[in-house]
Design a protein around this motif. Structure first.
Motif, mmCIF file in Angstrom:
data_model
loop_
_atom_site.group_PDB
_atom_site.id
_atom_site.type_symbol
_atom_site.label_atom_id
_atom_site.label_comp_id
_atom_site.label_asym_id
_atom_site.label_seq_id
_atom_site.Cartn_x
_atom_site.Cartn_y
_atom_site.Cartn_z
ATOM 1 N N PRO A 55 72.840 -45.280 -57.934
ATOM 2 C CA PRO A 55 73.592 -44.449 -56.978
ATOM 3 C C PRO A 55 72.864 -44.262 -55.648
ATOM 4 O O PRO A 55 72.433 -43.166 -55.291
ATOM 5 N N PHE A 56 72.719 -45.328 -54.888
ATOM 6 C CA PHE A 56 72.048 -45.224 -53.594
ATOM 7 C C PHE A 56 72.875 -44.393 -52.616
ATOM 8 O O PHE A 56 74.093 -44.534 -52.538
ATOM 9 N N ASP A 57 72.190 -43.525 -51.852
ATOM 10 C CA ASP A 57 72.876 -42.753 -50.824
ATOM 11 C C ASP A 57 73.227 -43.621 -49.626
ATOM 12 O O ASP A 57 74.294 -43.469 -49.035
ATOM 13 N N PHE A 58 72.312 -44.517 -49.255
ATOM 14 C CA PHE A 58 72.534 -45.422 -48.124
ATOM 15 C C PHE A 58 72.485 -46.859 -48.615
ATOM 16 O O PHE A 58 71.552 -47.256 -49.321
ATOM 17 N N LYS A 59 73.466 -47.632 -48.217
ATOM 18 C CA LYS A 59 73.482 -49.065 -48.527
ATOM 19 C C LYS A 59 73.457 -49.811 -47.196
ATOM 20 O O LYS A 59 74.414 -49.759 -46.431
ATOM 21 N N ILE A 60 72.363 -50.492 -46.932
ATOM 22 C CA ILE A 60 72.138 -51.139 -45.645
ATOM 23 C C ILE A 60 72.284 -52.645 -45.804
ATOM 24 O O ILE A 60 71.702 -53.245 -46.718
ATOM 25 N N GLY A 61 73.040 -53.261 -44.922
ATOM 26 C CA GLY A 61 73.192 -54.705 -44.918
ATOM 27 C C GLY A 61 72.485 -55.317 -43.722
ATOM 28 O O GLY A 61 72.569 -54.797 -42.612
ATOM 29 N N SER A 62 71.781 -56.416 -43.951
ATOM 30 C CA SER A 62 71.030 -57.087 -42.892
ATOM 31 C C SER A 62 71.347 -58.568 -42.873
ATOM 32 O O SER A 62 71.477 -59.198 -43.929
ATOM 33 N N ILE A 63 71.465 -59.110 -41.667
ATOM 34 C CA ILE A 63 71.533 -60.562 -41.526
ATOM 35 C C ILE A 63 70.099 -61.063 -41.384
ATOM 36 O O ILE A 63 69.478 -60.941 -40.332
ATOM 37 N N HIS A 64 69.564 -61.583 -42.469
ATOM 38 C CA HIS A 64 68.212 -62.156 -42.460
ATOM 39 C C HIS A 64 68.242 -63.668 -42.434
ATOM 40 O O HIS A 64 67.229 -64.299 -42.127
ATOM 41 N N TRP A 65 69.404 -64.241 -42.766
ATOM 42 C CA TRP A 65 69.506 -65.690 -42.910
ATOM 43 C C TRP A 65 70.710 -66.208 -42.134
ATOM 44 O O TRP A 65 71.791 -65.634 -42.193
ATOM 45 N N LEU A 66 70.496 -67.281 -41.415
ATOM 46 C CA LEU A 66 71.549 -67.926 -40.640
ATOM 47 C C LEU A 66 71.487 -69.415 -40.936
ATOM 48 O O LEU A 66 70.480 -70.078 -40.647
ATOM 49 N N ASP A 67 72.560 -69.925 -41.542
ATOM 50 C CA ASP A 67 72.559 -71.327 -41.977
ATOM 51 C C ASP A 67 71.350 -71.636 -42.846
ATOM 52 O O ASP A 67 70.691 -72.677 -42.704
ATOM 53 N N ASP A 68 71.025 -70.695 -43.737
ATOM 54 C CA ASP A 68 69.902 -70.830 -44.668
ATOM 55 C C ASP A 68 68.534 -70.802 -43.995
ATOM 56 O O ASP A 68 67.537 -71.160 -44.613
ATOM 57 N N ASN A 69 68.487 -70.403 -42.726
ATOM 58 C CA ASN A 69 67.223 -70.315 -42.011
ATOM 59 C C ASN A 69 66.886 -68.851 -41.741
ATOM 60 O O ASN A 69 67.764 -68.045 -41.426
ATOM 61 N N ASP A 70 65.620 -68.521 -41.828
ATOM 62 C CA ASP A 70 65.130 -67.171 -41.587
ATOM 63 C C ASP A 70 65.245 -66.852 -40.100
ATOM 64 O O ASP A 70 64.685 -67.563 -39.257
ATOM 65 N N ILE A 71 65.961 -65.770 -39.754
ATOM 66 C CA ILE A 71 66.169 -65.473 -38.336
ATOM 67 C C ILE A 71 64.892 -64.983 -37.662
ATOM 68 O O ILE A 71 64.831 -64.929 -36.428
ATOM 69 N N HIS A 72 63.870 -64.617 -38.425
ATOM 70 C CA HIS A 72 62.616 -64.185 -37.829
ATOM 71 C C HIS A 72 61.778 -65.374 -37.359
ATOM 72 O O HIS A 72 60.780 -65.189 -36.652
ATOM 73 N N ASP A 73 62.167 -66.552 -37.753
ATOM 74 C CA ASP A 73 61.415 -67.768 -37.447
ATOM 75 C C ASP A 73 61.999 -68.429 -36.202
ATOM 76 O O ASP A 73 63.202 -68.725 -36.155
ATOM 77 N N VAL A 74 61.176 -68.669 -35.191
ATOM 78 C CA VAL A 74 61.675 -69.267 -33.947
ATOM 79 C C VAL A 74 62.258 -70.650 -34.189
ATOM 80 O O VAL A 74 63.079 -71.131 -33.386
ATOM 81 N N ARG A 75 61.886 -71.285 -35.277
ATOM 82 C CA ARG A 75 62.426 -72.619 -35.555
ATOM 83 C C ARG A 75 63.926 -72.589 -35.829
ATOM 84 O O ARG A 75 64.604 -73.620 -35.728
ATOM 85 N N THR A 76 64.443 -71.381 -36.180
ATOM 86 C CA THR A 76 65.884 -71.239 -36.380
ATOM 87 C C THR A 76 66.646 -71.528 -35.093
ATOM 88 O O THR A 76 67.791 -71.984 -35.119
ATOM 89 N N LEU A 77 66.017 -71.254 -33.946
ATOM 90 C CA LEU A 77 66.656 -71.470 -32.650
ATOM 91 C C LEU A 77 66.162 -72.714 -31.933
ATOM 92 O O LEU A 77 66.675 -73.056 -30.867
ATOM 93 N N ALA A 78 65.168 -73.361 -32.485
ATOM 94 C CA ALA A 78 64.590 -74.515 -31.807
ATOM 95 C C ALA A 78 65.618 -75.638 -31.667
ATOM 96 O O ALA A 78 66.384 -75.919 -32.592
ATOM 97 N N HIS A 79 65.623 -76.238 -30.483
ATOM 98 C CA HIS A 79 66.497 -77.385 -30.195
ATOM 99 C C HIS A 79 67.984 -77.042 -30.339
ATOM 100 O O HIS A 79 68.815 -77.919 -30.611
ATOM 101 N N ARG A 80 68.327 -75.757 -30.145
ATOM 102 C CA ARG A 80 69.723 -75.339 -30.213
ATOM 103 C C ARG A 80 70.062 -74.494 -29.005
ATOM 104 O O ARG A 80 69.208 -73.811 -28.430
ATOM 105 N N ASP A 81 71.318 -74.492 -28.637
ATOM 106 C CA ASP A 81 71.787 -73.651 -27.544
ATOM 107 C C ASP A 81 71.763 -72.194 -28.006
ATOM 108 O O ASP A 81 72.289 -71.859 -29.079
ATOM 109 N N VAL A 82 71.157 -71.321 -27.208
ATOM 110 C CA VAL A 82 70.976 -69.935 -27.637
ATOM 111 C C VAL A 82 72.319 -69.229 -27.811
ATOM 112 O O VAL A 82 72.491 -68.429 -28.751
ATOM 113 N N ASP A 83 73.296 -69.515 -26.946
ATOM 114 C CA ASP A 83 74.605 -68.878 -27.090
ATOM 115 C C ASP A 83 75.282 -69.299 -28.390
ATOM 116 O O ASP A 83 75.991 -68.506 -29.028
ATOM 117 N N GLU A 84 75.068 -70.537 -28.784
ATOM 118 C CA GLU A 84 75.652 -71.027 -30.034
ATOM 119 C C GLU A 84 75.071 -70.273 -31.228
ATOM 120 O O GLU A 84 75.796 -69.868 -32.148
#
Length: 227
Positions: A58-87
């Motif tokens: 019975p959690f009082d707060f349930k927090i959702g986070s986007i940690h993964w984008l296309d199976d890549n860790d969003i904290h890793d700069v390689r997730t954005l490497a060689h890609r358009d930032v707007d994309e």
């Protein structure tokens, strides 16, 4: 974190709730409210596991986070490497909308976390081309009663992306979003409440007024009302 490449250990939830109850008893004379909560990484990608967990505890707060984008860790700069930032940002906010529609959560955590690697690789971010998409995502949050977290972990970061944070918070307010929760994302005792003054400035710059207090009967209140 259910992702197979997750770096975090699964929490010892039984021990966690035992400690919550011990602290509630200890600090009850001081009128200190202690809420339980859980942060789930990409819970909409693991609906069976997330539902089973929330059905038991019975959690009082349930927090959702986007940690993964296309199976890549969003904290890793390689997730954005060689890609358009707007994309990448487009995919990120679209993923956030999907999570808000599908997952049983009360709040979206650190909505700006993708800005960290984006700024490191590409410099300052111009969100105006993405305003329609981001507003659409924010409307999904509001429609589903989901609050937005202002995470203070990086609000003093240099180079800063605080202008982008103000833009998102302003659009959230303009769309009718009144529930913003300030969180220091403290992993250590001395980090609790860090940069609250910066967070207050960002919220005031986004058009929000004074803060409300949490009440025992209200898990996710209208913490900040649009002025």
């Amino acid at each position: 974190e259910w992702h197979p490449r997750g770096r975090w250990l699964f929490p010892k939830i039984e021990a966690y709730f035992q400690e919550i109850e011990r602290c509630r008893e200890q600090f009850a004379p001081d009128n200190l409210l202690i809420f339980s909560g859980i942060e789930m990484g990409n819970p909409h990608h693991f609906p069976v596991e997330a539902s089973a967990l929330l059905a038991v505890y019975p959690f009082d707060f349930k927090i959702g986070s986007i940690h993964w984008l296309d199976d890549n860790d969003i904290h890793d700069v390689r997730t954005l490497a060689h890609r358009d930032v707007d994309e990448v940002l487009t995919e990120y906010f679209a993923e956030m909308a999907s999570m808000a529609e599908q997952a049983n959560i009360d709040m979206v955590a650190h909505f700006d976390r993708i800005f960290w690697p984006a700024v490191r690789l590409h410099g300052q971010i111009d969100l105006l081309p993405l305003e329609p998409l981001i507003r659409q995502t924010l409307r999904v949050l509001i429609r589903n009663g989901i609050a937005l977290e202002l995470n203070t972990h990086f609000v003093a970061h240099d180079p800063s992306w605080n202008d982008a944070i103000i833009a998102v918070l302003t659009w959230y307010r303009e769309e009718g979003g009144g529930r913003v929760l300030v969180n220091s994302d403290a992993h250590r005792i001395n980090e609790i409440g860090r940069y609250r003054d910066v967070a207050a400035h960002l919220l005031a710059s986004s058009g929000y007024g004074s803060a409300a207090r949490l009440k025992p009967s209200i898990v996710v209140p209208k913490v900040l009302q649009p002025s």
